[in-house]
Write a protein that holds these residues in place. Structure first.
Motif: not given
Length: 459
Positions: A74-77, A82, A173-175, A179, A320
């Motif tokens: 689970d990541f954010t930019t 990431a 990523s859903r968030r 990537m 997504y």
């Protein structure tokens, strides 16, 4: 069976000469002796089948798939995970574009993973070939549907494997969506290969997008047919009409719509739970399809080989962001106005070779650069050419009279565009049902009879 009387050594030799996991499975299923020989030396047999099934070039791409960096859970930019992944991808691609970067595996788990990749790739190639031949009218003329040549096979293997590599290095990523930024995708992957090889990847992308698009059209057609066939369907009526005098003294007919909360009309589906089938959703629906395609082989295999309802659940259940990473990356060449985006074509007499552009690329493209490939996503003719596999066929197949006639006729034939590509080149359910209404309770029943839950789809 005669095979059961052969010596184990001879059976093992026969098994190592096979060139597909499918043939291996058929043989060991039919012969207990062959199964015993396989179990005694399966690592050697698997290794031989991999080398028989793949060209040397394709083996490099397949080995690369085993080494794609692991995606953070689970990541954010901007997360450290990431950033680490992006750096790993850059190093991975640098190694990928070097010859003989990886040794052939000796561990059985890695070898089995390669066998699984080959099995899945073979299913996709068979499906694409059958799909393309059908769209080009193979049912009327079977003279050009001979098996794939070695050169055609190499091109298809390279394209499908590179397509999967591209999907894996660009997870979603859903968030935060992509990537990798588009410029990283462009400079570290797309710009490193020839434009005609990029177009091969675009053909695979368009094939998968068309399969999903035609399924959505099938769902839409089923809904429209069910609504039009309902005995409760009625044309929208109005409570009364009267003439009113406008400020300029002109009388106008004013129609008052009858308002019923339990009735579903189809004039403005964009404001209802059926917004997915509205005219306004055409563009976002296309992006939704390309988002699914960008998830790679695993999702696409599940979609293609699932049942009618499961496919719809996969589309509706997506959470997504909408994206089209391949096109977005190609737009870097457009915005940067890169002077070296146009590369010279090979010189000399044309020959069918997997290391050179195909006859289809030379004959059916007005320009041969990355900008053309990006713009082609808006051109129905080019999308049809991609679906028909024009980049992969040898000159003998491309020059066949039936094939050439079909490919030449694509430019102005809207009926073919509609039949082959589906959304967004077809009329929406909103357009086809405009002016009608149906009690919502009946609409829910129809939706349930189509095999779905008794709740309307939402965007």
């Amino acid at each position: 069976m005669a095979l059961d009387r052969l010596a184990p050594e001879l059976l093992c030799s026969i098994l190592t000469s096979l060139n597909s996991p499918r043939d291996l499975y058929s043989l060991i299923k039919a012969s207990p002796a062959a199964l015993r020989a396989f179990l005694a030396c399966r690592r050697i047999i698997f290794s031989c089948i991999i080398r028989n099934a793949l060209s040397p070039d394709a083996i490099h791409h397949a080995l690369a798939l085993l080494r794609v960096p692991e995606v953070p859970v689970d990541f954010t930019t901007e997360s450290p995970e990431a950033a680490t992944f992006r750096q790993q991808v850059k190093e991975y691609l640098s190694q990928y574009f070097q010859a003989n970067s990886w040794d052939f595996p000796t561990e059985l788990p890695s070898i089995i993973e390669l066998i699984r990749l080959i099995s899945r790739m073979s299913q996709f190639i068979d499906g694409y070939f059958d799909f393309a031949m059908t769209k080009m009218g193979a049912s009327e003329d079977t003279s050009y549907t001979r098996p794939l040549s070695p050169t055609e096979t190499v091109r298809l293997q390279r394209a499908f494997l590179r397509f999967e590599i591209y999907c894996r290095i660009n997870p979603i990523s859903r968030r935060c969506g992509n990537m990798l930024r588009s410029d990283i995708q462009f400079y570290f992957f797309i710009k490193k290969i020839e434009p005609w090889e990029v177009e091969e990847i675009a053909c695979i992308h368009e094939y998968f997008a068309t399969v999903i698009g035609l399924y959505i059209l099938e769902v839409e057609d089923s809904l429209v047919d069910a609504v039009l066939g309902s005995p409760h369907l009625r044309a929208r009526n109005f409570e009364k009409e009267e003439f009113r005098c406008s400020e300029r003294g002109i009388y106008k007919r004013v129609r008052y719509e009858r308002s019923e909360k339990d009735v579903q009309n189809f004039d403005s589906l964009g404001l209802t739970e059926l917004a997915w089938f509205s005219t306004g959703a055409t563009a976002s629906r296309r992006r939704a399809v390309t988002s699914i395609v960008s998830l790679g082989w695993g999702t696409l295999h599940d979609f293609i080989f699932s049942g009618f309802k499961r496919r719809w659940d996969m589309i509706q259940g997506r959470s997504y962001p909408l994206r089209h990473p391949l096109r977005d990356a190609l737009q870097v060449a457009w915005f940067q106005r890169m002077p070296d985006a146009v590369l010279p074509l090979p010189e000399g007499e044309f020959t069918d070779s997997s290391s050179r552009p195909s006859k289809g690329w030379l004959d059916f493209n007005n320009s041969h650069d990355l900008l053309f490939i990006e713009k082609a996503f808006d051109r129905p003719m080019q999308l049809l050419l991609r679906v028909c596999g024009y980049m992969f066929w040898d000159s003998s197949r491309i020059l066949h009279l039936s094939v050439r006639t079909v490919l030449k006729s694509l430019e102005d034939n809207h009926d073919i565009v509609t039949r082959v590509c589906g959304p967004p080149f077809t009329e929406s359910a909103e357009e086809r049902l405009k002016g009608y209404e149906l009690p919502k309770a009946e609409l829910l029943k129809l939706w349930g009879k189509l095999g779905f839950e008794s709740s309307l789809p939402v965007t």
